[in-house]
Design a protein around this motif. Structure first.
Motif, short mmCIF file in Angstrom:
data_model
loop_
_atom_site.label_atom_id
_atom_site.label_comp_id
_atom_site.label_asym_id
_atom_site.label_seq_id
_atom_site.Cartn_x
_atom_site.Cartn_y
_atom_site.Cartn_z
N GLU A 1 3.75 -48.17 -69.15
CA GLU A 1 3.59 -49.78 -69.43
C GLU A 1 4.32 -50.36 -68.24
OE1 GLU A 1 4.00 -50.67 -73.78
OE2 GLU A 1 5.77 -51.18 -73.24
N ALA A 2 5.48 -49.79 -67.63
CA ALA A 2 6.19 -50.69 -66.91
C ALA A 2 5.50 -50.80 -65.57
CB ALA A 2 7.61 -49.77 -66.53
N LEU A 3 4.88 -49.70 -65.31
CA LEU A 3 4.12 -49.61 -63.90
C LEU A 3 2.81 -50.67 -63.94
CD1 LEU A 3 3.79 -46.07 -62.92
CD2 LEU A 3 5.39 -47.73 -61.69
N THR A 4 2.39 -50.69 -65.15
CA THR A 4 0.83 -51.69 -65.26
C THR A 4 1.32 -53.07 -65.35
OG1 THR A 4 1.00 -51.24 -67.34
CG2 THR A 4 -0.53 -49.79 -66.05
N MET A 5 2.54 -53.41 -66.06
CA MET A 5 2.83 -54.75 -66.37
C MET A 5 3.90 -55.64 -65.55
SD MET A 5 3.11 -54.56 -70.40
CE MET A 5 2.77 -56.16 -70.49
N SER A 6 4.57 -55.06 -64.59
CA SER A 6 5.59 -55.59 -64.16
C SER A 6 5.51 -55.93 -62.62
CB SER A 6 6.88 -54.52 -64.10
OG SER A 6 7.01 -53.78 -64.99
N ASP A 7 6.25 -57.22 -62.36
CA ASP A 7 6.20 -57.51 -60.93
C ASP A 7 7.46 -56.63 -60.31
OD1 ASP A 7 4.22 -59.55 -61.23
OD2 ASP A 7 5.87 -61.02 -62.03
N ARG A 8 8.55 -56.67 -60.95
CA ARG A 8 9.58 -55.62 -60.42
C ARG A 8 10.03 -54.79 -61.58
NH1 ARG A 8 13.97 -57.62 -57.22
NH2 ARG A 8 14.13 -59.37 -58.82
N ILE A 9 10.44 -53.77 -61.41
CA ILE A 9 11.27 -52.71 -62.38
C ILE A 9 12.42 -52.34 -61.69
CG2 ILE A 9 10.82 -50.51 -63.41
CD1 ILE A 9 7.70 -50.62 -62.73
N ALA A 10 13.32 -52.46 -63.02
CA ALA A 10 14.74 -51.88 -62.73
C ALA A 10 14.71 -50.56 -63.40
CB ALA A 10 15.83 -52.89 -63.04
N VAL A 11 15.00 -49.43 -62.78
CA VAL A 11 15.30 -48.09 -63.42
C VAL A 11 16.58 -47.79 -63.69
CG1 VAL A 11 14.49 -45.70 -63.34
CG2 VAL A 11 13.20 -47.25 -61.95
N MET A 12 16.74 -47.58 -65.00
CA MET A 12 18.27 -47.39 -65.42
C MET A 12 18.43 -45.98 -65.91
SD MET A 12 19.05 -50.86 -67.61
CE MET A 12 21.03 -50.49 -67.62
N ALA A 13 19.70 -45.49 -65.50
CA ALA A 13 20.29 -44.26 -66.23
C ALA A 13 21.68 -44.40 -66.65
CB ALA A 13 19.63 -43.04 -65.39
N LYS A 14 21.95 -43.71 -67.56
CA LYS A 14 23.41 -43.82 -67.95
C LYS A 14 24.38 -44.83 -67.77
CE LYS A 14 23.63 -38.94 -67.86
NZ LYS A 14 23.93 -37.86 -66.80
N GLY A 15 23.75 -46.06 -68.02
CA GLY A 15 24.30 -47.45 -67.77
C GLY A 15 24.32 -48.01 -66.54
N ASN A 16 23.42 -47.44 -65.53
CA ASN A 16 23.54 -47.85 -64.28
C ASN A 16 22.26 -48.17 -63.83
OD1 ASN A 16 26.19 -47.81 -63.23
ND2 ASN A 16 25.97 -45.63 -63.46
N ILE A 17 22.04 -49.32 -62.85
CA ILE A 17 20.49 -49.30 -62.35
C ILE A 17 20.55 -48.45 -61.15
CG2 ILE A 17 18.82 -50.91 -61.25
CD1 ILE A 17 19.76 -53.38 -63.10
N LEU A 18 19.39 -47.62 -60.95
CA LEU A 18 19.57 -46.80 -59.87
C LEU A 18 18.60 -47.32 -58.76
CD1 LEU A 18 18.82 -43.43 -61.67
CD2 LEU A 18 20.85 -44.47 -61.09
#
Ligand SMILES: Nc1ncnc2c1ncn2[C@@H]1O[C@H](COP(=O)(O)OP(=O)(O)OP(=O)(O)O)[C@@H](O)[C@H]1O
Ligand SMILES: [Mg+2]
Lengths: 270, 358
Positions: free
Chosen positions: B204-221
């Motif tokens: 869903e993120a890949l098809t819809m977004s202009d940009r994506i922030a990938v998060m893990a454990k409270g941080n943006i990677l």
């Protein structure tokens, strides 16, 4: 039957279930039906039926003692309901709409205390407390009775309101805040309309409870503060009259009406 | 786009819940710039802090430290009703005592807009989400998809600067979900409003977004366009979370400007893309569809091995190849002419092979 296979234990198929159920219904309602029936009896007797009439209702209505008692009852129940429901609403908001605070359990217990302490204890304690207050202040009047009723009405009004608030989706209020509603407008436009059925149900329950009360009222009420149940109680010692049956039937009618509306309103979806 | 397109700036935001022993850091220093008019997605596994970040922007939570700027103004400490930001809630949170139209007009009424303007905006919103016929309905008589549309219209009606959407599609079944993805993109395009969208569904993120922030454990990677995130994952977690990927461990032997030579435990040397100078032990990553299948005795194939498994999945086949590195390397091909036990060569092109920042 295919249907019964899925249910290992079906109470309805146990021996004697139907008989016991009917027994309970009869014991509960037969006396009430008898009472209602004989309130329409033309004869003075409450055991022998002669013919149908409204005479006892007319007599009861014209009886000044009954009329005064009814007025006192309505006055006390209405005042106690209004005050108790207001406090119960505030208490319900405070116990469901604030961050969990220390002593929340205690607060909950205190609000519901009148439900748990035997009524006779509350009655005696209230009586001696009021005697003290009267002695110090010299104040008298029906206010004491209304106050005592208010106190035991609060938990009855509180419970349906609290249940309603707990059922309500908290994100509704957040959604309202998100849509630029200030805290006051959130309460006016979202919280209050959604909790209104709970408030109404609580008020009706409080009203019925106040209307029916005997023990506390018996202790607290002063001269000229005889409520209907107390009046009936007093009359009955001189024997049951169809007049009392008529009054009881009216009281019953009011209670049934209010309690069934309580369930209907309470059931309306949040 | 330059950075002064920034509409929302999140600067060193942390959020801790609880105190003392039970203190839990849900967000540990998040930085991000969200541009005007973009479809920005927060993607990450359950519990990584997506909702928390969204609630901080909406104003339902206050940051423990850091700043949230909207158009250069600090908004991080304003109550929700003072922020020109609206939310589409996951459970929709429609007002059950109001009709569809009343729900949509609520925000406009709270902003004390004139009656005529409210009426025309509500009508426009109803048309936008294709709900005009149901304007007078009570919201508990609507289907999930219809409630979704009303929630969207209600949040868009006050024309917020930013629309926040917390997994708005997760309650819908697959077919409806696909439909609503297209709808959402259309509506964003028509309104031009900046969307911040939360999902844990990578597709869903890949098809819809202009940009994506990938998060893990409270941080943006990593923050980047879908193709950057997919093709040039910056961290092992990002690479692993989005799609299938092969990892290869090795030692840097030569570090260049944009590439590096890495020696594998078996002695082979691979050339990989590195966005920054690297040294020591590193992990390389390559997508299965980027791994080329060649003859084992072709010249210049950097790796070769034996086919250990063939997994057919409709649009292609995954060829698992044991090249003596512990884990098999997977190559994806539409109709590979190989059989179990065959020796094959693997082509790993330098632009498709990236060095991960650990
Ligand atoms: N009010 C709260 N009190 C204590 N901890 C909280 C609170 N809200 C969230 N957390 C914790 O913060 C972390 C992040 O939660 P958050 O809801 O932001 O996750 P999420 O990324 O939205 O996950 P999901 O995909 O499951 O919705 C979780 O570990 C959660 O338990
Ligand atoms: Mg969440």
């Amino acid at each position: 039957m295919a249907k019964r296979k899925g249910r290992p234990f079906d109470l309805k198929s146990q021996p004697g279930f139907t008989q016991i159920a009917w027994g309970c219904v009869v014991f509960l309602y037969a006396p009430i039906l008898v009472l209602i029936a004989f309130s329409f009896n033309a004869n003075r007797s409450v055991v022998r039926w002669t013919e149908f009439s409204f005479d006892w209702y007319v007599a009861a209505f014209q009886n000044e003692g009954i009329r005064n008692a009814a007025i006192v009852s309505l006055k006390v129940a209405t005042s106690a309901t209004l005050v108790a429901t207001t406090f119960a609403t505030m208490a319900a908001l405070a116990t469901t709409r604030t961050a969990p605070f220390r002593g929340q359990g205690v607060a909950f217990g205190i609000i519901n205390q009148p439900l748990m302490v035997p009524e006779i204890v509350t009655a005696v304690v209230t009586l001696s407390f009021f005697a003290l207050v009267k002695q110090i202040t010299g104040l008298t009047g029906i206010g004491y009775l209304i106050l005592a009723h208010t106190v035991f009405c609060i938990p009855f009004a509180y419970m349906p309101i609290r249940a309603r608030l707990e059922d309500m989706n908290l994100t509704l209020e957040q959604a309202a805040a998100d849509l630029y509603a200030t805290p006051f407008r959130i309460f006016r436009r979202v919280t209050l309309p959604l909790m209104a059925p709970g408030i109404l149900a609580g008020a009706m329950l409080a009203f019925v409870v106040s209307l029916d009360d005997v023990i506390i009222t018996l202790m607290i009420s002063g001269p000229g503060e005889t409520t209907l149940p107390i009046y009936i109680f007093g009359q009955i010692r001189r024997g049951i009259t169809p007049e009392i049956n008529a009054v009881s039937t009216v009281l019953l009618g009011v209670s049934v009406l209010l309690v069934s509306s309580f369930f209907l309103i309470g059931r309306k979806k949040a | 786009m330059s950075s002064d397109d920034g509409l929302i700036e999140i600067v060193n935001v942390t959020k801790a819940f609880g105190t003392g022993e039970r203190r839990f850091l849900a967000l540990g220093g998040v930085n991000a710039t969200i541009r005007k008019g973009e479809f920005f997605t927060l993607l990450g596994p359950s519990g990584c802090g997506k909702t928390t970040l969204l609630r901080l922007i909406a104003g339902f939570e206050l940051p423990t430290s850091g700043e949230i700027l909207l158009d250069g103004q600090e908004i991080g400490h304003l109550p929700p009703y003072r922020r020109p930001v609206n939310t589409v809630f996951q459970n929709y949170a429609l007002f059950p005592h109001m009709t569809v139209a009343e729900n949509i007009s609520f925000g406009l009424e709270m902003l004390n807009k004139p009656k005529a303007e409210i009426a025309s905006t509500v009508e426009r919103m109803l048309a936008l989400v294709k709900m005009s016929e149901l304007a007078g309905r009570r919201t508990d008589q609507l289907s999930g998809g219809q409630q979704q549309r009303v929630a969207l219209a209600r949040a868009l009606a006050p024309q917020p600067k930013v629309l926040l959407l917390d997994e708005p599609l997760s309650a819908l079944d697959l077919k409806l979900r696909k439909e609503m993805q297209v709808e959402l993109k259309r509506i964003q395009h028509e309104t031009g409003i900046t969307f911040i969208f939360v999902t844990h569904d990578q597709e869903e993120a890949l098809t819809m977004s202009d940009r994506i922030a990938v998060m893990a454990k409270g941080n943006i990677l990593q923050i980047g366009s879908p193709s950057e995130i997919y093709n040039a994952p910056a961290a092992r977690f990002v690479a692993d979370f989005i799609g299938d990927i092969n990892f290869i461990e090795g030692q840097v032997v030569v570090a260049g400007e944009k590439t590096a030579q890495i020696r594998l435990p078996g002695g082979q040397v691979l050339t990989a893309r590195a966005s920054r100078p690297v040294e020591g032990p590193v992990t390389l990553a390559i997508r299965p569809e980027k791994v080329g299948l060649r003859h084992a005795d072709d010249d210049d194939v950097p790796l070769s091995g034996t086919v250990t498994n063939l997994v057919y999945f409709g649009s292609g086949t995954n060829v698992h190849v044991d090249v003596g590195l512990g884990a098999d390397i997977v190559a994806r091909a539409t109709a590979p002419k190989v059989a179990l036990g065959d020796r094959v060569g693997l082509d790993l092109h330098v632009t498709d092979l990236s060095v991960l920042a650990e």
